[in-house]
Design a protein around this motif. Structure first.
Motif, PDB file in Angstrom:
ATOM      1  N   GLN A   1      54.541 -57.230 -67.372  1.00  0.00           N
ATOM      2  CA  GLN A   1      54.250 -55.790 -67.468  1.00  0.00           C
ATOM      3  C   GLN A   1      52.766 -55.515 -67.347  1.00  0.00           C
ATOM      4  O   GLN A   1      51.980 -55.952 -68.193  1.00  0.00           O
ATOM      5  N   GLN A   2      52.426 -54.762 -66.323  1.00  0.00           N
ATOM      6  CA  GLN A   2      51.050 -54.339 -66.102  1.00  0.00           C
ATOM      7  C   GLN A   2      51.023 -52.816 -65.992  1.00  0.00           C
ATOM      8  O   GLN A   2      51.962 -52.221 -65.462  1.00  0.00           O
ATOM      9  N   ILE A   3      49.954 -52.219 -66.495  1.00  0.00           N
ATOM     10  CA  ILE A   3      49.834 -50.757 -66.491  1.00  0.00           C
ATOM     11  C   ILE A   3      49.046 -50.317 -65.260  1.00  0.00           C
ATOM     12  O   ILE A   3      47.929 -50.787 -65.044  1.00  0.00           O
ATOM     13  N   TYR A   4      49.640 -49.413 -64.477  1.00  0.00           N
ATOM     14  CA  TYR A   4      48.999 -48.942 -63.249  1.00  0.00           C
ATOM     15  C   TYR A   4      48.708 -47.447 -63.283  1.00  0.00           C
ATOM     16  O   TYR A   4      49.524 -46.659 -63.782  1.00  0.00           O
ATOM     17  N   TYR A   5      47.550 -47.100 -62.742  1.00  0.00           N
ATOM     18  CA  TYR A   5      47.258 -45.719 -62.378  1.00  0.00           C
ATOM     19  C   TYR A   5      47.620 -45.562 -60.919  1.00  0.00           C
ATOM     20  O   TYR A   5      47.108 -46.299 -60.059  1.00  0.00           O
ATOM     21  N   ALA A   6      48.527 -44.624 -60.634  1.00  0.00           N
ATOM     22  CA  ALA A   6      48.935 -44.356 -59.247  1.00  0.00           C
ATOM     23  C   ALA A   6      48.394 -43.003 -58.830  1.00  0.00           C
ATOM     24  O   ALA A   6      48.743 -41.976 -59.424  1.00  0.00           O
ATOM     25  N   GLU A   7      47.556 -43.005 -57.860  1.00  0.00           N
ATOM     26  CA  GLU A   7      46.930 -41.783 -57.344  1.00  0.00           C
ATOM     27  C   GLU A   7      47.685 -41.335 -56.092  1.00  0.00           C
ATOM     28  O   GLU A   7      47.928 -42.139 -55.190  1.00  0.00           O
ATOM     29  N   PHE A   8      48.098 -40.069 -56.065  1.00  0.00           N
ATOM     30  CA  PHE A   8      48.820 -39.547 -54.898  1.00  0.00           C
ATOM     31  C   PHE A   8      48.044 -38.454 -54.162  1.00  0.00           C
ATOM     32  O   PHE A   8      48.502 -37.942 -53.149  1.00  0.00           O
ATOM     33  N   ASP A   9      46.892 -38.072 -54.696  1.00  0.00           N
ATOM     34  CA  ASP A   9      46.088 -37.036 -54.050  1.00  0.00           C
ATOM     35  C   ASP A   9      44.630 -37.292 -54.415  1.00  0.00           C
ATOM     36  O   ASP A   9      44.006 -36.515 -55.151  1.00  0.00           O
ATOM     37  N   GLY A  10      44.122 -38.395 -53.905  1.00  0.00           N
ATOM     38  CA  GLY A  10      42.837 -38.905 -54.327  1.00  0.00           C
ATOM     39  C   GLY A  10      41.638 -38.242 -53.681  1.00  0.00           C
ATOM     40  O   GLY A  10      41.721 -37.152 -53.144  1.00  0.00           O
ATOM     41  N   ARG A  11      40.523 -38.959 -53.778  1.00  0.00           N
ATOM     42  CA  ARG A  11      39.238 -38.433 -53.306  1.00  0.00           C
ATOM     43  C   ARG A  11      38.833 -37.184 -54.083  1.00  0.00           C
ATOM     44  O   ARG A  11      38.214 -36.258 -53.536  1.00  0.00           O
ATOM     45  N   ARG A  12      39.289 -37.134 -55.339  1.00  0.00           N
ATOM     46  CA  ARG A  12      38.887 -36.073 -56.264  1.00  0.00           C
ATOM     47  C   ARG A  12      38.719 -36.745 -57.610  1.00  0.00           C
ATOM     48  O   ARG A  12      39.357 -37.745 -57.908  1.00  0.00           O
ATOM     49  N   LYS A  13      37.925 -36.159 -58.497  1.00  0.00           N
ATOM     50  CA  LYS A  13      37.786 -36.678 -59.855  1.00  0.00           C
ATOM     51  C   LYS A  13      39.053 -36.399 -60.646  1.00  0.00           C
ATOM     52  O   LYS A  13      39.511 -35.249 -60.690  1.00  0.00           O
ATOM     53  N   LYS A  14      39.607 -37.431 -61.238  1.00  0.00           N
ATOM     54  CA  LYS A  14      40.839 -37.306 -62.022  1.00  0.00           C
ATOM     55  C   LYS A  14      40.636 -38.039 -63.329  1.00  0.00           C
ATOM     56  O   LYS A  14      39.875 -38.996 -63.412  1.00  0.00           O
ATOM     57  N   ARG A  15      41.392 -37.646 -64.345  1.00  0.00           N
ATOM     58  CA  ARG A  15      41.200 -38.170 -65.672  1.00  0.00           C
ATOM     59  C   ARG A  15      42.504 -38.679 -66.258  1.00  0.00           C
ATOM     60  O   ARG A  15      43.569 -38.122 -65.986  1.00  0.00           O
ATOM     61  N   VAL A  16      42.416 -39.719 -67.060  1.00  0.00           N
ATOM     62  CA  VAL A  16      43.561 -40.282 -67.783  1.00  0.00           C
ATOM     63  C   VAL A  16      43.167 -40.357 -69.255  1.00  0.00           C
ATOM     64  O   VAL A  16      42.056 -40.779 -69.574  1.00  0.00           O
ATOM     65  N   ILE A  17      44.077 -39.965 -70.133  1.00  0.00           N
ATOM     66  CA  ILE A  17      43.816 -40.108 -71.570  1.00  0.00           C
ATOM     67  C   ILE A  17      44.506 -41.358 -72.094  1.00  0.00           C
ATOM     68  O   ILE A  17      45.662 -41.641 -71.742  1.00  0.00           O
ATOM     69  N   VAL A  18      43.770 -42.117 -72.892  1.00  0.00           N
ATOM     70  CA  VAL A  18      44.319 -43.270 -73.607  1.00  0.00           C
ATOM     71  C   VAL A  18      44.181 -42.938 -75.084  1.00  0.00           C
ATOM     72  O   VAL A  18      43.050 -42.757 -75.568  1.00  0.00           O
ATOM     73  N   LYS A  19      45.292 -42.813 -75.769  1.00  0.00           N
ATOM     74  CA  LYS A  19      45.229 -42.429 -77.184  1.00  0.00           C
ATOM     75  C   LYS A  19      46.122 -43.347 -77.996  1.00  0.00           C
ATOM     76  O   LYS A  19      47.307 -43.480 -77.714  1.00  0.00           O
TER      77      LYS A  19
END
Lengths: 137, 137, 137
Positions: free
Chosen positions: B115-133
């Motif tokens: 099990q590995q955790i992935y960020y999948a971008e579908f509309d990139g080339r923009r600043k995007k953020r992920v929350i880890v809580k």
């Protein structure tokens, strides 16, 4: 640890409906007094979903059309031998997932700029329930 | 109860990208000092996903091709009347879900062997953020 | 805060199987003594899912057929260059999601009338593990 639990009731006019419940959940979070934690929003029925996406009417129509393509209404689902006619609604529920978890930071839901919480009904005109449960401190 | 909150920023070079963030999340969990609890990893945008699966390049290409089959790029989504061209990215986000919750046991993420955790971008080339809580004790 | 962690093991007779684990999770929750909180049920493998839906045999066959339509077995997934033949099982896992979170209210799982928790195996005849982790008070 603090917790807060509320139930939302729906009885939609159409078979399929998409209802923005972001403000309702935000109010529950604020009332709970929880500063840091998680709030879960989860459909208690198996023919409805909770999802997070954009409050944009064109997109909602796109989603509805797309769901019908991937999990279409059909007469001949095996599930219909029970007398039900909502096999497609079960599959739509699985595709869209029935729950989301929203972080609470500094006393408020910690959502991105376009994230809105939706109740998606796939077999409406019946009473349905959603649980909103927050835990934290 | 303890909690820890961090935000990850992405600005991917391609429209679609798949980025392994397992180590980053593992470091946040260890730094939090939480022994038993949950860590949520959740995209804060509605055209990106977080998922758990294999770190295998062939599979990632399979996933990308499969997503394009089930939620294809098209010119004529209703959502595009707003000036956007990313209707497919919204649908891919819904299909892949935008968040995962990982158990913390004995101070570390309690993941299976692959099990590995992935960020999948579908509309990139923009600043995007992920929350880890993370919350727990 | 209290927590409880247990692991369930599966080694299914068929490649694909759907196993109702609701009672097992209910027992873990009661044994934990947690009155208010969340219990997570999460597959620790990337070719199996946990989902919530109906305990109805016809529907389960519908789900299985539907998954095969949307994420079919194929010889030529790129992932198979590794020697595996389970590319479809990875995609089915992504479609169905690998985890659910169930609210605990008054010491029991707070599920709707038809909500049952299922372990869905897509690449069986191997030892697989599921984590059940509850936190709360």
């Amino acid at each position: 640890m603090k917790s807060a639990t509320e139930y939302l009731w729906f009885n939609t006019p159409h078979r399929r409906d998409y209802i923005n419940i972001t403000q309702t959940v935000a109010d529950i979070v604020r009332k709970s007094g929880i500063q840091e934690g998680f709030v879960m929003v989860s459909a208690m029925h198996i023919t409805a979903s909770i999802y997070v996406n954009d409050a944009e009417d064109g997109l909602i129509e796109d989603i509805d059309e797309w769901l019908e393509t991937l999990a279409p209404f059909r007469e001949n689902y095996r599930h219909h031998r029970t007398g039900e006619d909502n096999g497609d609604a079960h599959l739509k529920n699985l595709l869209m997932h029935h729950q989301v978890l929203v972080p609470i930071t500094g006393g408020n839901m910690d959502l991105g700029p376009w994230q809105q919480i939706y109740y998606a009904e796939f077999d409406g005109r019946r009473k349905k329930r959603v649980i909103v449960k927050a835990i934290g401190e």
